[in-house]
Every structure is written in C-alpha cells, then in structure tokens.
Scaffold this active site. Structure first.
Site, PDB file in Angstrom:
ATOM      1  N   ARG A   9      39.595  36.783  42.155  1.00  0.00           N
ATOM      2  CA  ARG A   9      38.524  35.932  41.627  1.00  0.00           C
ATOM      3  C   ARG A   9      38.330  34.690  42.493  1.00  0.00           C
ATOM      4  NH1 ARG A   9      37.332  30.795  40.184  1.00  0.00           N
ATOM      5  NH2 ARG A   9      39.380  30.555  39.192  1.00  0.00           N
ATOM      6  N   ASP A  10      39.257  33.760  42.439  1.00  0.00           N
ATOM      7  CA  ASP A  10      39.102  32.503  43.160  1.00  0.00           C
ATOM      8  C   ASP A  10      39.130  32.716  44.665  1.00  0.00           C
ATOM      9  OD1 ASP A  10      38.831  29.710  43.394  1.00  0.00           O
ATOM     10  OD2 ASP A  10      40.983  29.443  43.568  1.00  0.00           O
ATOM     11  N   HIS A 202      47.863  24.505  40.509  1.00  0.00           N
ATOM     12  CA  HIS A 202      46.955  25.251  41.381  1.00  0.00           C
ATOM     13  C   HIS A 202      46.703  24.383  42.612  1.00  0.00           C
ATOM     14  CE1 HIS A 202      43.354  28.104  41.717  1.00  0.00           C
ATOM     15  NE2 HIS A 202      43.202  27.264  42.729  1.00  0.00           N
ATOM     16  N   HIS A 204      45.824  23.721  46.785  1.00  0.00           N
ATOM     17  CA  HIS A 204      45.261  24.129  48.068  1.00  0.00           C
ATOM     18  C   HIS A 204      46.100  23.489  49.170  1.00  0.00           C
ATOM     19  CE1 HIS A 204      41.170  25.936  46.997  1.00  0.00           C
ATOM     20  NE2 HIS A 204      41.797  25.738  45.844  1.00  0.00           N
ATOM     21  N   CYS A 235      37.877  26.260  50.593  1.00  0.00           N
ATOM     22  CA  CYS A 235      37.409  25.256  49.636  1.00  0.00           C
ATOM     23  C   CYS A 235      36.081  24.724  50.140  1.00  0.00           C
ATOM     24  CB  CYS A 235      38.410  24.123  49.493  1.00  0.00           C
ATOM     25  SG  CYS A 235      37.812  22.812  48.407  1.00  0.00           S
ATOM     26  N   ASN A 244      43.718  28.597  49.071  1.00  0.00           N
ATOM     27  CA  ASN A 244      44.753  28.572  48.045  1.00  0.00           C
ATOM     28  C   ASN A 244      46.149  28.755  48.622  1.00  0.00           C
ATOM     29  OD1 ASN A 244      43.209  28.578  45.402  1.00  0.00           O
ATOM     30  ND2 ASN A 244      42.257  30.339  46.408  1.00  0.00           N
TER      31      ASN A 244
END
Length: 293
Positions: A9-10, A202, A204, A235, A244
């Site tokens: 997803r992300d 979460h 980055h 991002c 990520n």
C-alpha cells in the site's frame, strides 16, 4: 513484536510506476509466505488521487489469504467503508495530519475539521465490527511548517483514540526525526493517557535515522513497527527522502537483538529482489543489497 508491512500500500502508492494487479497479488502472497502476518494490502482512496491503487477491489477479490493473516486497507471516508465491506475487509486504517498545512494539502481540511470527516467513517467501521488504526502524519517535522510541537501531535493522536482507533501509527513523514524526539513524543503520549501499547512507529530514512529511531522506540516499549519490503516508497514531500524503513533492514536489527519475528529473511530478500525487477530499479534496502548483491 509485530512487523506491520506497508509495502503493497504505502510503498507502491508512492512509486511512479503503476504495477499490474497480478504482480501486486503475487507480491502479497510472497510476503505472507516469508512469514509476515500483517500486510497492509491497498487503499480505497479515490483513483483520481492514487491511480497506483485504482485496482483495490480487483486485487482483494483475487487474494486467498491464509487464516490468521491481517490484511488491513486504508479508507478515507464512508464510501471507502462501503467498498471495504463489499471486499470483506475486517481491518481499516484512517490517515490524519498533525499539522494545518498538510491537513489542507492532503485532506482539504483544517486540523480540527478533519475529525468531523473521520467521525462517521470510524463510527460506521466500529458498528460493522471492523478494527480501526489511526495514522498520524508529520509527527516530527512538516516541510511547510518546520518542527511540529509535541503537544499538537499528542492532541491529534489522543482524539483518534477517543474516536475508537485501537492503534496509532506515528509517522515521520519526511524522515527528520531523531532518537531524542522519538523518546520525547512517546513519553508525551504516556503523560496524556495514551499508553505505549497503543503506539506504533512509522519512519522514513531521509537522514539515515530510521533504524536508530526504531531501536529507541523499542527501548521505550513500542512493539509494532511499520516497514516496507525493499524500502519501497518515496516521500513526495521531501525530494531527498529514501522512502520507508526497509523490512529487511528492520529484520536484521531484530534478529541481532534476539527478537523472534517468524519472518524468513532469505525469502523476504528474494521477494524484494523480485519486486525490484518488476519496478525496473534496485532495492533501497541495504540488507537486500548486501545479501542479494
């Protein structure tokens, strides 16, 4: 310890390429076969905004998930809940902002008004027996506003818990957090009555701090970490962002700490290498580069 895999997803929603639905399904199957038991599969955001995930319903219809595997999806509104229920989803996530500017740009809302948008969505989901996770973005820094006040982040997160979210994922959306900031934010949530058992992290890796920040969160008692196989996903709000935290890099650290995850690193590296080939670009994971190179 829960690895909350967000690659399908992300990760894929932030890749420029649109991946075929059959490849996405195979990616998810491989991740599960490697031992990942929580895989965020897709999003029911309108295809106009996230064309990479326009095939969400088709993808979910073609998946035959093993018993015990959690397969949450991101849902933006009540229409998204309708689609999620039609697809048989049992766990959703909503996406909130900790800053005014990002709320305006990403949600077309204000910091306060975003909750009026979330409330019917969460109430509907809970009424249907779904579990609801809350993402809080821009927890440490915002590209337009700079440093984000801790009390502002805590206020947003606490309101999501009050709405009924069982878990908060605290997002370092542009990858600027440092271990001291991570420790301070977790402590502030605790002081506000939101215990560490409700928190996930979460990160980055824009400034190379994702693993250090993760280790800090673990030492503070966090037991759920979001990561993306192969480090998938850039991002869009920070040009230098490397995406990520890579699941393989996280797993290497956890193995070194003696933390059992049930994930097969060799299978995961193979899966990320395969996905990198599908995308036509090398994996961003340092562990994948080291073991597959």
């Amino acid at each position: 310890m829960t690895i909350y895999e967000v690659g399908p997803r992300d990760g894929l929603q932030n890749e420029s390429a649109i991946v075929d639905v059959a490849v996405k399904a195979e990616f998810i199957r491989r991740l599960i076969d490697a031992g990942l038991s929580t895989v965020e599969t897709t999003s029911f955001v309108h295809p106009k905004w996230v064309p990479q995930l326009a095939d969400a319903a088709e993808l979910l219809a073609g998946l035959d998930l093993p018993a015990g595997v959690r397969a949450p999806v991101l849902v933006p509104n009540e229409r998204g809940i309708d689609r999620a229920l039609e697809a048989g989803v049992r766990e959703i996530a909503i996406f909130a902002s900790a800053t005014e500017t990002f709320a305006a740009k990403n949600l077309n809302s204000t910091l306060d008004d975003q909750f009026a948008m979330f409330t019917p969505t969460v109430q509907r989901a809970l009424g249907e027996g779904l579990a609801v996770r809350g993402y809080v973005s821009m927890c440490y820094g915002d590209p337009w506003e700079g440093d984000v006040p801790i009390d502002q982040v805590v206020k947003v997160g606490a309101r999501l818990v009050e709405l009924g979210c069982h878990e908060l994922s605290l997002g370092d959306t542009i990858g600027v957090a440092t271990p001291g900031q991570v420790r301070a934010l977790i402590a502030a949530f605790g002081a506000a009555g939101v215990g560490v058992e409700k928190l996930a992290v979460h990160f980055h890796d824009t400034y190379g701090q994702a693993l250090a920040n993760t280790l800090t969160a673990l030492r503070e008692g966090v037991t759920t970490v979001d990561s993306s196989a192969g480090g998938l996903g850039g991002c869009p709000y920070a040009e230098s962002a490397t995406g990520n935290l890579a699941t393989e890099d996280l797993l290497w650290q956890l193995d070194g700490l003696g933390i059992e995850t049930g994930v097969d690193l060799e299978k995961l590296v193979s899966t990320s290498g395969w996905m990198a080939t599908q995308l036509g670009k090398p994996s961003a994971s340092r562990v994948v580069q080291a073991l597959a190179g």
